[in-house]
Motif scaffolding. Sequence first.
Motif, mmCIF file in Angstrom:
data_model
loop_
_atom_site.group_PDB
_atom_site.id
_atom_site.type_symbol
_atom_site.label_atom_id
_atom_site.label_comp_id
_atom_site.label_asym_id
_atom_site.label_seq_id
_atom_site.Cartn_x
_atom_site.Cartn_y
_atom_site.Cartn_z
ATOM 1 N N ILE A 105 0.862 -1.275 0.096
ATOM 2 C CA ILE A 105 -0.056 0.005 -0.078
ATOM 3 C C ILE A 105 0.734 1.183 -0.085
ATOM 4 O O ILE A 105 0.695 2.335 -0.815
ATOM 5 C CB ILE A 105 -1.030 -0.007 1.275
ATOM 6 N N GLN A 153 2.199 1.998 -3.283
ATOM 7 C CA GLN A 153 1.253 2.308 -4.091
ATOM 8 C C GLN A 153 0.870 4.020 -3.991
ATOM 9 O O GLN A 153 0.444 4.574 -4.850
ATOM 10 C CB GLN A 153 -0.063 1.551 -4.200
ATOM 11 N N THR A 154 1.085 4.416 -2.699
ATOM 12 C CA THR A 154 0.498 5.631 -2.286
ATOM 13 C C THR A 154 1.447 6.839 -1.954
ATOM 14 O O THR A 154 1.018 7.871 -1.692
ATOM 15 C CB THR A 154 -0.531 5.640 -1.133
ATOM 16 N N THR A 204 -8.617 4.397 4.096
ATOM 17 C CA THR A 204 -9.831 4.254 4.976
ATOM 18 C C THR A 204 -10.216 2.759 5.272
ATOM 19 O O THR A 204 -10.722 2.427 6.051
ATOM 20 C CB THR A 204 -10.823 5.140 4.976
ATOM 21 N N ILE A 244 -8.791 -7.336 1.343
ATOM 22 C CA ILE A 244 -7.798 -8.521 0.722
ATOM 23 C C ILE A 244 -8.532 -9.723 0.489
ATOM 24 O O ILE A 244 -9.776 -9.857 1.235
ATOM 25 C CB ILE A 244 -6.713 -8.724 2.007
ATOM 26 N N LEU A 294 -4.032 -8.508 -2.365
ATOM 27 C CA LEU A 294 -4.429 -7.187 -1.931
ATOM 28 C C LEU A 294 -5.506 -6.662 -2.947
ATOM 29 O O LEU A 294 -4.982 -6.458 -4.009
ATOM 30 C CB LEU A 294 -3.401 -6.385 -1.513
ATOM 31 N N GLU A 295 -6.701 -6.498 -2.823
ATOM 32 C CA GLU A 295 -7.454 -6.266 -3.860
ATOM 33 C C GLU A 295 -7.540 -4.798 -4.120
ATOM 34 O O GLU A 295 -7.381 -4.184 -5.197
ATOM 35 C CB GLU A 295 -9.160 -6.990 -3.690
ATOM 36 N N GLU A 296 -8.151 -4.091 -3.109
ATOM 37 C CA GLU A 296 -8.361 -2.412 -3.268
ATOM 38 C C GLU A 296 -8.411 -1.879 -2.212
ATOM 39 O O GLU A 296 -8.234 -2.404 -0.935
ATOM 40 C CB GLU A 296 -9.522 -2.353 -3.940
ATOM 41 N N ILE A 297 -7.936 -0.475 -2.120
ATOM 42 C CA ILE A 297 -7.879 0.346 -0.897
ATOM 43 C C ILE A 297 -8.791 1.570 -1.251
ATOM 44 O O ILE A 297 -9.025 1.918 -2.321
ATOM 45 C CB ILE A 297 -6.565 0.621 -0.591
ATOM 46 N N GLU A 298 -9.256 2.065 -0.171
ATOM 47 C CA GLU A 298 -10.067 3.282 -0.373
ATOM 48 C C GLU A 298 -9.193 4.491 0.357
ATOM 49 O O GLU A 298 -8.743 4.455 1.490
ATOM 50 C CB GLU A 298 -11.458 3.099 0.542
ATOM 51 N N PHE A 299 -9.064 5.433 -0.296
ATOM 52 C CA PHE A 299 -8.139 6.466 -0.096
ATOM 53 C C PHE A 299 -8.783 7.867 0.088
ATOM 54 O O PHE A 299 -9.521 7.971 -0.869
ATOM 55 C CB PHE A 299 -6.891 6.595 -1.325
ATOM 56 N N GLU A 300 -8.501 8.448 1.106
ATOM 57 C CA GLU A 300 -9.131 9.810 1.348
ATOM 58 C C GLU A 300 -8.168 10.731 1.047
ATOM 59 O O GLU A 300 -7.197 10.858 1.777
ATOM 60 C CB GLU A 300 -9.530 9.830 2.574
ATOM 61 N N LYS A 301 -8.268 11.637 0.047
ATOM 62 C CA LYS A 301 -7.185 12.496 -0.599
ATOM 63 C C LYS A 301 -7.572 13.895 0.237
ATOM 64 O O LYS A 301 -8.526 14.316 0.700
ATOM 65 C CB LYS A 301 -7.455 12.917 -1.966
ATOM 66 N N MET A 346 -11.613 14.159 -0.493
ATOM 67 C CA MET A 346 -12.231 13.287 -1.747
ATOM 68 C C MET A 346 -11.721 11.497 -1.303
ATOM 69 O O MET A 346 -10.535 11.482 -1.221
ATOM 70 C CB MET A 346 -11.640 13.847 -3.127
ATOM 71 N N LYS A 347 -12.747 10.926 -1.686
ATOM 72 C CA LYS A 347 -12.616 9.520 -1.238
ATOM 73 C C LYS A 347 -12.576 8.995 -2.606
ATOM 74 O O LYS A 347 -13.340 9.013 -3.573
ATOM 75 C CB LYS A 347 -13.860 8.945 -0.794
ATOM 76 N N MET A 348 -11.357 7.996 -2.884
ATOM 77 C CA MET A 348 -11.368 7.080 -3.922
ATOM 78 C C MET A 348 -11.084 5.636 -3.850
ATOM 79 O O MET A 348 -10.284 5.447 -2.790
ATOM 80 C CB MET A 348 -10.651 7.821 -4.818
ATOM 81 N N ILE A 372 -8.897 2.587 -5.034
ATOM 82 C CA ILE A 372 -7.736 2.222 -5.731
ATOM 83 C C ILE A 372 -7.541 0.661 -6.008
ATOM 84 O O ILE A 372 -7.410 0.201 -4.900
ATOM 85 C CB ILE A 372 -6.622 2.807 -5.116
ATOM 86 N N ILE A 432 -5.934 -2.705 -6.643
ATOM 87 C CA ILE A 432 -4.602 -2.783 -6.631
ATOM 88 C C ILE A 432 -4.361 -4.303 -7.186
ATOM 89 O O ILE A 432 -3.411 -4.519 -7.847
ATOM 90 C CB ILE A 432 -4.010 -2.977 -4.957
ATOM 91 N N GLY A 433 -4.882 -5.412 -6.609
ATOM 92 C CA GLY A 433 -4.968 -6.625 -7.370
ATOM 93 C C GLY A 433 -3.482 -7.308 -7.200
ATOM 94 O O GLY A 433 -3.187 -8.017 -8.227
ATOM 95 N N LYS A 434 -2.719 -7.047 -6.179
ATOM 96 C CA LYS A 434 -1.400 -7.724 -6.093
ATOM 97 C C LYS A 434 -1.319 -8.645 -5.204
ATOM 98 O O LYS A 434 -2.010 -8.770 -4.028
ATOM 99 C CB LYS A 434 -0.399 -6.374 -5.818
ATOM 100 N N ILE A 491 -0.161 -10.383 -2.142
ATOM 101 C CA ILE A 491 0.493 -9.924 -1.023
ATOM 102 C C ILE A 491 1.712 -10.627 -0.580
ATOM 103 O O ILE A 491 2.733 -9.783 -0.147
ATOM 104 C CB ILE A 491 -0.386 -10.075 0.438
#
Lengths: 114, 228
Positions: free
Chosen positions: A14, A17-18, A26, A30, A106-113, B9-11, B13, B15-17, B19
């Motif tokens: 993570i 990636q970020t 947030t 997985i 690790l499928e996805e994350i939610e990110f608060e910008k 702003m929530k987004m 992402i 990843i699909g990697k 672990i």
Amino acid sequence: MHEAMIAENILETILAQTKTKAGKVTRVVISCGQINAINDEAMQFAFEVAAADTICKGAKLKIKHIPLKGICRSCGRKFDFDLYDPKCSKCGKSDFSIGDDAPLLLEEIEFEKK
Amino acid sequence: MLGVRKNLMKMKIKIGKKILAKNEDFAAVNRKFFKKKNILCINMISSPGSGKTTILEKTIGQLKKKINIAVIEGDLYTKLDAERIRATGVQAIQIETKGACHLNADQITNALHKLDTDNLDIIVIENIGNLVCPSDFDLGETMRVVVLSVAEGDDKCRKYPQSFAKANILLINKTDLLPHLDFDIKKVKKDALKLNKHLKIFEISAKTAAGMKNWFNWLTEPRTPVSP
């Protein structure tokens, strides 16, 4: 507690990636197979510890368990294979083939910008 | 600026990697190395006290004149097992995991740098005594051997299926104790084969040497190198 090592690896991925983004994570999703032997409580705890002092602090961790598919050679049924009770869920016979177990992902994350 | 909302702003992402990708990368490096050197690498997994080190001592004692064996020893803190292996006259590298419950592939990559691998036929990795965690970590081994001693009880395949589902060989050890125990060896074999029909099972007693010959024969049988 192999969950500790898994949590460290999740964090590393993570953060890689970020690293160019400002904000915080947030939610983390997985997924794992059955042979990974992921214990939810241990995983949550390990994640919380690894996430402390990072942008993932306080993020919710969602763990999806992907079933292992078995195919019964007696009745042909495709069924969710229970490692702890290995038999066909329809006919009860234990002659089957097992598919590939899902990898730890690790499928996805939610990110608060910010 | 009072009253201005922070612009959050929530987004999502994607990843699909994987672990454990880092571990898998090192495992691939190790696997390639074993193939290039034509070394049979065995990852030995079991509970604590199942007799892994004794099996290795006896195996080395019997085979060291015929083949070159080295051992990578995983232990939480001590060097006791590596010392036992060195006493048999072969190379042993100790990895102290400082409490970690399994070995990682990168630890094996490092250990391989410390071994003289020229002319080696077999490298045995003695994993940390634990039937759960090590099964998740590919070390790049050629074969995975799980050891179960009869004193542990005949329900272990049912309780720790992960270790048995991923193994190539099951060694049922301490069979000399069977007359004293309610250990249903037929049931264990049946349970193990349900999880893994390709599993090869040897009943052995490292102490009395019963059945060890079959294990030695398997270790030394000619085999075609596996693809990486």
